[in-house]
Scaffold this motif. Structure first.
Motif, PDB file in Angstrom:
ATOM      1  N   THR A  36       0.909  -1.562   0.430  1.00 35.00           N
ATOM      2  CA  THR A  36      -0.049  -0.306   0.098  1.00 35.00           C
ATOM      3  C   THR A  36       0.483   1.329   0.498  1.00 35.00           C
ATOM      4  OG1 THR A  36      -1.677  -1.179   1.739  1.00 35.00           O
ATOM      5  CG2 THR A  36      -1.961   1.366   1.356  1.00 35.00           C
ATOM      6  N   LEU A  95       2.270   2.254  -3.607  1.00 39.36           N
ATOM      7  CA  LEU A  95       0.958   2.380  -4.615  1.00 39.36           C
ATOM      8  C   LEU A  95       0.651   4.578  -3.974  1.00 39.36           C
ATOM      9  CD1 LEU A  95      -1.631  -0.344  -4.331  1.00 39.36           C
ATOM     10  CD2 LEU A  95      -0.226   0.389  -6.327  1.00 39.36           C
ATOM     11  N   ILE A 150       5.796   2.523 -10.455  1.00 36.55           N
ATOM     12  CA  ILE A 150       4.409   3.279  -9.922  1.00 36.55           C
ATOM     13  C   ILE A 150       4.597   4.748 -10.136  1.00 36.55           C
ATOM     14  CG2 ILE A 150       2.744   3.428  -8.530  1.00 36.55           C
ATOM     15  CD1 ILE A 150       3.175   0.609 -10.126  1.00 36.55           C
ATOM     16  N   GLN A 165      -1.105   6.326  -8.173  1.00 36.70           N
ATOM     17  CA  GLN A 165      -1.481   5.864  -9.609  1.00 36.70           C
ATOM     18  C   GLN A 165      -3.288   5.220  -9.901  1.00 36.70           C
ATOM     19  OE1 GLN A 165       1.082   3.915 -12.325  1.00 36.70           O
ATOM     20  NE2 GLN A 165      -0.829   2.514 -13.175  1.00 36.70           N
ATOM     21  N   THR A 166      -3.741   5.629 -10.525  1.00 37.16           N
ATOM     22  CA  THR A 166      -5.340   5.171 -10.972  1.00 37.16           C
ATOM     23  C   THR A 166      -5.710   5.162 -12.370  1.00 37.16           C
ATOM     24  OG1 THR A 166      -7.015   7.160 -10.442  1.00 37.16           O
ATOM     25  CG2 THR A 166      -6.374   6.046  -8.683  1.00 37.16           C
ATOM     26  N   LEU A 212      -5.571   1.222 -10.724  1.00 38.03           N
ATOM     27  CA  LEU A 212      -4.483   0.871 -10.535  1.00 38.03           C
ATOM     28  C   LEU A 212      -4.213  -0.909 -11.651  1.00 38.03           C
ATOM     29  CD1 LEU A 212      -4.914   0.397  -6.741  1.00 38.03           C
ATOM     30  CD2 LEU A 212      -3.521   1.840  -8.038  1.00 38.03           C
ATOM     31  N   ARG A 213      -3.840  -0.189 -12.835  1.00 37.94           N
ATOM     32  CA  ARG A 213      -4.138  -1.710 -13.501  1.00 37.94           C
ATOM     33  C   ARG A 213      -2.473  -0.915 -14.759  1.00 37.94           C
ATOM     34  NH1 ARG A 213      -8.264  -4.078 -17.437  1.00 37.94           N
ATOM     35  NH2 ARG A 213      -8.846  -5.467 -15.478  1.00 37.94           N
ATOM     36  N   THR A 246      -3.487  -5.756 -12.978  1.00 39.93           N
ATOM     37  CA  THR A 246      -3.988  -5.140 -11.499  1.00 39.93           C
ATOM     38  C   THR A 246      -3.406  -5.411 -10.281  1.00 39.93           C
ATOM     39  OG1 THR A 246      -6.871  -5.677 -12.938  1.00 39.93           O
ATOM     40  CG2 THR A 246      -6.738  -4.886 -10.449  1.00 39.93           C
ATOM     41  N   LEU A 247      -3.374  -4.179  -9.726  1.00 45.64           N
ATOM     42  CA  LEU A 247      -2.290  -4.428  -8.870  1.00 45.64           C
ATOM     43  C   LEU A 247      -3.104  -3.870  -7.839  1.00 45.64           C
ATOM     44  CD1 LEU A 247      -0.043  -1.485 -10.078  1.00 45.64           C
ATOM     45  CD2 LEU A 247       0.241  -3.734 -10.086  1.00 45.64           C
ATOM     46  N   GLN A 248      -2.661  -4.740  -6.624  1.00 45.32           N
ATOM     47  CA  GLN A 248      -3.786  -5.691  -5.567  1.00 45.32           C
ATOM     48  C   GLN A 248      -3.201  -5.144  -4.482  1.00 45.32           C
ATOM     49  OE1 GLN A 248      -6.674  -6.198  -6.130  1.00 45.32           O
ATOM     50  NE2 GLN A 248      -7.219  -7.476  -7.331  1.00 45.32           N
ATOM     51  N   PRO A 249      -3.612  -3.746  -3.519  1.00 43.53           N
ATOM     52  CA  PRO A 249      -2.811  -3.355  -2.705  1.00 43.53           C
ATOM     53  C   PRO A 249      -3.117  -3.790  -1.131  1.00 43.53           C
ATOM     54  CG  PRO A 249      -4.701  -1.099  -3.348  1.00 43.53           C
ATOM     55  CD  PRO A 249      -4.876  -2.574  -3.517  1.00 43.53           C
TER      56      PRO A 249
END
Length: 242
Positions: free
Chosen positions: A161, A164, A183, A187-188, A190-191, A213-216
């Motif tokens: 997290t 990001l 990154i 950033q949005t 999150l892909r 897809t970025l998963q926090p």
């Protein structure tokens, strides 16, 4: 747009496979199958293809012909055998190889070319009861953390997290090995898109991409912690003593 003639669809079995039919069906089911197949194959649809779109229309015309129609429609109490669907995973579609298929009471080892897409068919020459070719529809089902849509692959990747929020360098473990990305703070969406890491080019289909897809996650090491882990992995006490 040129519509292929019926002669360009080799057989009624191929026509039924193109429409995703499991043997003869009633009239409403036949129409519904055609509408679903032509919608999925349309070039404007995700994973659509102009060549497959033309083949679906040609298949429909063949099934609607006076000679084929009685065979395509269900007779009471009669169900014709249908070719099995060949289910493969994303890595099979990427790398090709051999796939075992149970057909007509036998297990066949079929060569799977690289870059197969869902909706394509594997051809078994002369495997039909009358010596006709049999076309087995291919379905790519998600596995190994990967999903396939059209030419592209999709996966999730856990990201700290804090990374990001602050931005920085990210290392992603993909099917093709580790890949780095940068990154941007906040950033949005999150892909990320990793170019050229999708399904390989094949026929008229282009090389696909990998979308991550970025998963926090608070369980993933931060960039600094990850760097420290990699440093200590390389510089062991034995190396430092030397």
């Amino acid at each position: 747009m040129r519509i292929r003639s019926q002669s360009e669809v080799a057989s009624l079995a191929e026509a039924r496979a193109l429409l995703g039919l499991n043997g003869p069906v009633a009239e409403p089911g036949l129409t519904a199958a055609f509408r679903a197949a032509v919608k999925a194959a349309h070039p404007s649809a995700p994973g659509g293809d102009a060549d497959r779109f033309r083949k679906v229309i040609a298949a429909w015309r063949l099934i609607q012909s006076p000679d084929s129609r009685p065979l395509a429609l269900a007779a009471p109490g009669v169900r014709a055998p249908s070719p099995p669907v060949v289910v493969i995973g994303p890595l099979d579609a990427l790398n090709g190889g051999q796939v075992a298929v149970r057909f007509a009471g036998r297990t066949l080892n079929i060569r799977l070319p690289k870059g197969m897409r869902s909706g394509e068919h594997l051809r078994l020459r002369g495997a039909g009861g009358d010596g006709a070719d049999v076309y087995l529809p291919v379905l790519i089902r998600g596995a190994d953390g990967l999903k396939v849509l059209g030419d592209d692959l999709f996966m999730d990747a856990p990201v700290a997290t804090r990374l990001l929020q602050d931005g920085g360098r990210l290392e992603i473990n993909t099917h093709a090995g580790a890949r780095s990305a940068w990154i941007v703070a906040g950033q949005t969406p999150l892909r990320l898109r990793l170019k050229g890491l999708g399904l390989p080019a094949r026929g008229g289909r282009p090389q696909g991409h990998l979308f991550v897809t970025l998963q926090p996650s608070d369980d993933v090491p931060s960039a600094a912690e990850d760097l420290l882990v990699r440093f200590t992995r390389v510089w062991t006490p034995d190396r430092l003593a030397a």
